[in-house]
Design an enzyme around this catalytic site. Structure first.
Site, PDB file in Angstrom:
ATOM      1  N   GLU A  39       0.818  -1.208   0.000  1.00  0.00           N
ATOM      2  CA  GLU A  39       0.000   0.000   0.000  1.00  0.00           C
ATOM      3  C   GLU A  39       0.860   1.270   0.000  1.00  0.00           C
ATOM      4  OE1 GLU A  39      -2.079  -3.445   1.866  1.00  0.00           O
ATOM      5  OE2 GLU A  39      -0.172  -2.423   2.247  1.00  0.00           O
ATOM      6  N   ARG A 169      -1.103 -13.461  -0.433  1.00  0.00           N
ATOM      7  CA  ARG A 169       0.170 -13.942   0.109  1.00  0.00           C
ATOM      8  C   ARG A 169      -0.126 -15.276   0.798  1.00  0.00           C
ATOM      9  NH1 ARG A 169       1.322 -10.127  -2.584  1.00  0.00           N
ATOM     10  NH2 ARG A 169       2.724  -8.381  -2.071  1.00  0.00           N
ATOM     11  N   ALA A 229      -2.924  -7.085 -19.319  1.00  0.00           N
ATOM     12  CA  ALA A 229      -4.012  -6.969 -18.339  1.00  0.00           C
ATOM     13  C   ALA A 229      -5.328  -6.738 -19.068  1.00  0.00           C
ATOM     14  CB  ALA A 229      -3.739  -5.816 -17.374  1.00  0.00           C
ATOM     15  N   ALA A 252       6.082  -4.442  -9.179  1.00  0.00           N
ATOM     16  CA  ALA A 252       5.463  -4.063 -10.451  1.00  0.00           C
ATOM     17  C   ALA A 252       3.947  -3.989 -10.337  1.00  0.00           C
ATOM     18  CB  ALA A 252       5.873  -5.042 -11.545  1.00  0.00           C
ATOM     19  N   ASP A 254       2.156  -3.162  -7.709  1.00  0.00           N
ATOM     20  CA  ASP A 254       1.784  -1.922  -7.016  1.00  0.00           C
ATOM     21  C   ASP A 254       1.939  -0.726  -7.951  1.00  0.00           C
ATOM     22  OD1 ASP A 254       1.525  -3.510  -4.708  1.00  0.00           O
ATOM     23  OD2 ASP A 254       3.636  -3.225  -4.210  1.00  0.00           O
TER      24      ASP A 254
END
Length: 324
Positions: A39, A169, A229, A252, A254
């Protein structure tokens, strides 16, 4: 008069140590200390993209926590709502480096950020905030952090949007059901996910199938690694990623999120929003840092205007754009 954050990012950042000399990790004696957090990475990208940002978390009353607040603020991020915990330490992690890859070891149990809870809302000033950015890392840290994320999702929004990057994660979800992320993502306005992590959470990485499973968010972005994407707000729109001479892949995702959110706030067209995400990701892929220096404006402007074939033929290197 300085304007407040337009994007407010909430989540843990830790001290990060990487080897400062070659050799097996158990023989390395010198380590370089930096910081890392999904973040705060997003927050640190945004000021360079012309978007005021803020980062909210808890850090320990220790040297790592002080360094973190100073370094994130130095990127132009508002850290005034962060809480300094007098009892819990700042979390840290080690990125090893060896011929077999770069495994990461986390030392975050009992960290200051894991102690965050709904009371953090009392510290938030949401005046002027257009996007609240969250990730799936925070609810995995503790039950109180999960309660915090739910409380943030429960708040009245008005015109404010909530962005949720799944950021799965697996180690954090050991013994827990990661499908909880599906519930949380389903309550956001903008959802970003990799197709690989979506496979774990929803059982599919296909954008059309994911949209059927996520009807409520107005925006869905499915990242396909180095392929590109897909944006789903109506008909799915795929934008290939730029080819990049990758130095380090960490960060990458983020960077993509920051580029995409900045373009979204500008009201850019769908293709430009995806391309700006790819361009910001490319800048980070070209460095060892989690937050790379934005690409030169001339490069960005040229590539944003490029036709489909020209975009696909571009390759970014440390020296610039190479056409192939």
């Amino acid at each position: 008069m300085t304007s407040g954050p337009e994007v407010l990012c909430v989540g843990e950042t830790m001290a990060l140590f990487v080897p400062a000399e070659p050799g097996p990790p158990d023989e390395v004696k010198q380590w370089l200390r930096t910081i890392g957090g999904a973040e705060s990475n997003v927050a640190c990208h945004l000021p360079a993209l012309g978007v005021p940002s803020g980062w909210v978390s808890a850090v320990g009353d220790d040297p790592f926590g002080r360094a973190m607040l100073r370094e994130i603020a130095a990127a132009g991020v508002d850290v005034s709502a962060c809480y300094v915990d007098p009892k819990r330490p700042t979390g840290l992690y080690i990125k090893e480096s060896g011929a077999g890859g770069s495994p990461v070891r986390y030392y975050r149990a009992g960290s200051a950020a894991s102690g965050m809870g709904p009371s953090l809302l009392e510290r938030l000033n949401l005046d002027g905030v257009r996007v609240l950015h969250l990730s799936g890392i925070t609810p995995a840290l503790s039950e109180s952090c999960l309660a915090l994320v739910r409380a943030l999702l429960d708040m009245p929004r008005g015109d404010r949007l909530i962005s949720f990057d799944v950021n799965l994660r697996p180690a954090l979800w050991a013994g827990r059901d990661p499908r909880l992320l599906a519930e949380l993502a389903g309550r956001a306005d903008i959802v970003l996910t990799g197709d690989d992590e979506a496979q774990h959470v929803w059982g599919t990485g296909d954008p059309a199938e994911l949209r059927a499973l996520l009807p409520e968010p107005r925006t869905l972005v499915v990242k396909h690694g180095e392929r590109g994407a897909t944006l789903v707000e109506g008909e799915p729109l795929f934008a290939p990623a730029l080819r990049v001479d990758v130095v380090e892949p960490v960060g990458a995702g983020d960077a993509f999120a920051a580029g995409f959110l900045a373009a979204t706030l500008r009201g850019a067209e769908p293709l430009e929003r995806l391309r700006r995400g790819h361009l910001q990701a490319a800048a980070t892929l070209l460095t060892h840092d989690d937050v790379g220096v934005p690409l030169p404006r001339t490069v960005v402007d040229t590539l944003l205007k490029a036709g489909a074939d020209e975009w696909r033929s571009a390759r970014l290197t440390g020296e610039g754009v190479v056409r192939t």
